[in-house]
Write a protein that holds these residues in place. Structure first.
Motif, PDB file in Angstrom:
ATOM      1  N   PRO A 235       0.725  -1.179   0.014  1.00 22.67           N
ATOM      2  CA  PRO A 235       0.044  -0.011  -0.063  1.00 22.67           C
ATOM      3  C   PRO A 235       0.889   1.310   0.043  1.00 22.67           C
ATOM      4  O   PRO A 235       1.771   1.292   0.750  1.00 22.67           O
ATOM      5  N   ALA A 236       0.472   2.156  -0.746  1.00 25.30           N
ATOM      6  CA  ALA A 236       1.077   3.536  -0.901  1.00 25.30           C
ATOM      7  C   ALA A 236       0.509   4.450   0.073  1.00 25.30           C
ATOM      8  O   ALA A 236      -0.779   4.427  -0.005  1.00 25.30           O
ATOM      9  N   ASP A 237       1.120   5.406   0.528  1.00 25.97           N
ATOM     10  CA  ASP A 237       0.348   6.565   1.586  1.00 25.97           C
ATOM     11  C   ASP A 237      -0.115   7.292   0.683  1.00 25.97           C
ATOM     12  O   ASP A 237      -1.314   8.031   1.084  1.00 25.97           O
ATOM     13  N   ASP A 238       0.387   7.684  -0.590  1.00 27.50           N
ATOM     14  CA  ASP A 238      -0.081   8.856  -1.453  1.00 27.50           C
ATOM     15  C   ASP A 238      -0.169   8.114  -2.815  1.00 27.50           C
ATOM     16  O   ASP A 238       1.066   8.062  -3.411  1.00 27.50           O
ATOM     17  N   LEU A 239      -1.203   7.669  -3.604  1.00 29.60           N
ATOM     18  CA  LEU A 239      -1.018   7.425  -4.942  1.00 29.60           C
ATOM     19  C   LEU A 239      -0.576   8.329  -5.982  1.00 29.60           C
ATOM     20  O   LEU A 239       0.255   8.190  -6.874  1.00 29.60           O
ATOM     21  N   LYS A 240      -0.728   9.721  -5.677  1.00 28.37           N
ATOM     22  CA  LYS A 240      -0.061  10.642  -6.694  1.00 28.37           C
ATOM     23  C   LYS A 240       1.392  10.989  -6.342  1.00 28.37           C
ATOM     24  O   LYS A 240       2.046  10.843  -7.299  1.00 28.37           O
ATOM     25  N   MET A 241       1.528  10.724  -5.134  1.00 24.79           N
ATOM     26  CA  MET A 241       3.182  10.671  -4.797  1.00 24.79           C
ATOM     27  C   MET A 241       3.924   9.383  -5.419  1.00 24.79           C
ATOM     28  O   MET A 241       5.011   9.389  -6.143  1.00 24.79           O
TER      29      MET A 241
END
Length: 269
Positions: free
Chosen positions: A205-211
């Motif tokens: 899991p990514a904390d921030d998809l845009k990042m």
């Protein structure tokens, strides 16, 4: 085999602006439907039914229930006539890139999506669908090179932004290839069938998809350069080493998990 001449099938001229190549090979059509394995009560959706070649078998396998999305209005009357005796066959005249697929989820059943996608919209359409929360799986005919990039592994030339971001969201399986002679008109490229199955929870899991997307895009901006160079000013070499990633590595050697690790570090800064 239906009547055909100079790119025509059943009197319809394939349109370049819609990227139309009509699948005609009955063996390949049957193989696609076998790969989908409709259960008989699925919420099936077909994108770009064209002349209805795959449509006919999907309806037969799914007790006559199917939604189709078709942009070419000239094809719609023929589809209505061909499948008039299926009350649960519904046509939506729309651009799949702009269509809200969530509106088709009328009960607890997620959508199962099938399509012979025009090559020019395949990548943006896949990401449009992955952003919808209602999809169980997708079976698409795409340009063979695109399928190979979607299903690629780290370390090879095909591993890139498309591979990383698609595999963040879903399991990717290249099922089989389809040669140009199976279509009218014949495309100039080979095709392949891919199965995309979205994860309920991403394995990393990514904390921030845009990042994450920004990190992957910048990492692959110049493939021949190292991470140290491509991420200069964003992530320093010392920081990469703290993340147990050698800053001298090239982007195609990094795994999905390592890209997420860098992205999550950036999110916390």
């Amino acid at each position: 085999m239906s009547q055909q001449h100079n790119g025509r099938s059943l009197g319809h001229q394939a349109r370049k602006r819609f990227g139309q190549n009509f699948l005609q090979d009955t063996g390949i059509i049957s193989r696609i439907v076998r790969a989908v394995r409709p259960s008989g009560h699925d919420r099936l959706v077909e994108i770009g039914p064209g002349m209805g070649a795959i449509t006919e078998q999907l309806l037969a396998q799914n007790e006559g229930a199917l939604d189709v999305i078709e942009l070419d209005r000239d094809l719609i009357p023929g589809l209505r006539v061909k499948f008039f005796n299926y009350p649960d066959f519904k046509i939506h005249e729309a651009d799949a890139l702009k269509f809200d697929f969530n509106q088709l989820k009328i009960d607890e059943r997620p959508l199962r999506i099938v399509g012979n996608l025009p090559y020019n919209i395949s990548t943006p359409l896949i990401f449009h669908l992955l952003a919808q929360s209602c999809v169980a799986d997708m079976h698409f005919m795409l340009q063979k090179e695109v399928v190979h990039r979607l299903a690629a592994h780290p370390g090879g030339g095909e591993w890139g932004r498309l591979s990383v971001m698609a595999q963040y969201f879903c399991q990717v399986e290249c099922l089989f290839e389809v040669p140009p002679e199976c279509f009218i008109p014949r495309p100039k490229v080979d095709s392949a069938i891919v199965r995309l199955t979205p994860y309920e929870t991403p394995p990393y899991p990514a904390d921030d998809l845009k990042m994450l997307d920004d990190t992957v895009r910048r990492s692959f901006a110049q493939r021949r350069k190292t991470l140290r160079n491509n991420l200069k000013g964003l992530v320093e070499a010392d920081d990469l080493q703290r993340l147990e990633i050698d800053p001298q590595r090239r982007p195609e050697t990094l795994s999905l998990e390592e890209f997420v690790r860098i992205s999550n570090w950036r999110s916390q800064e």
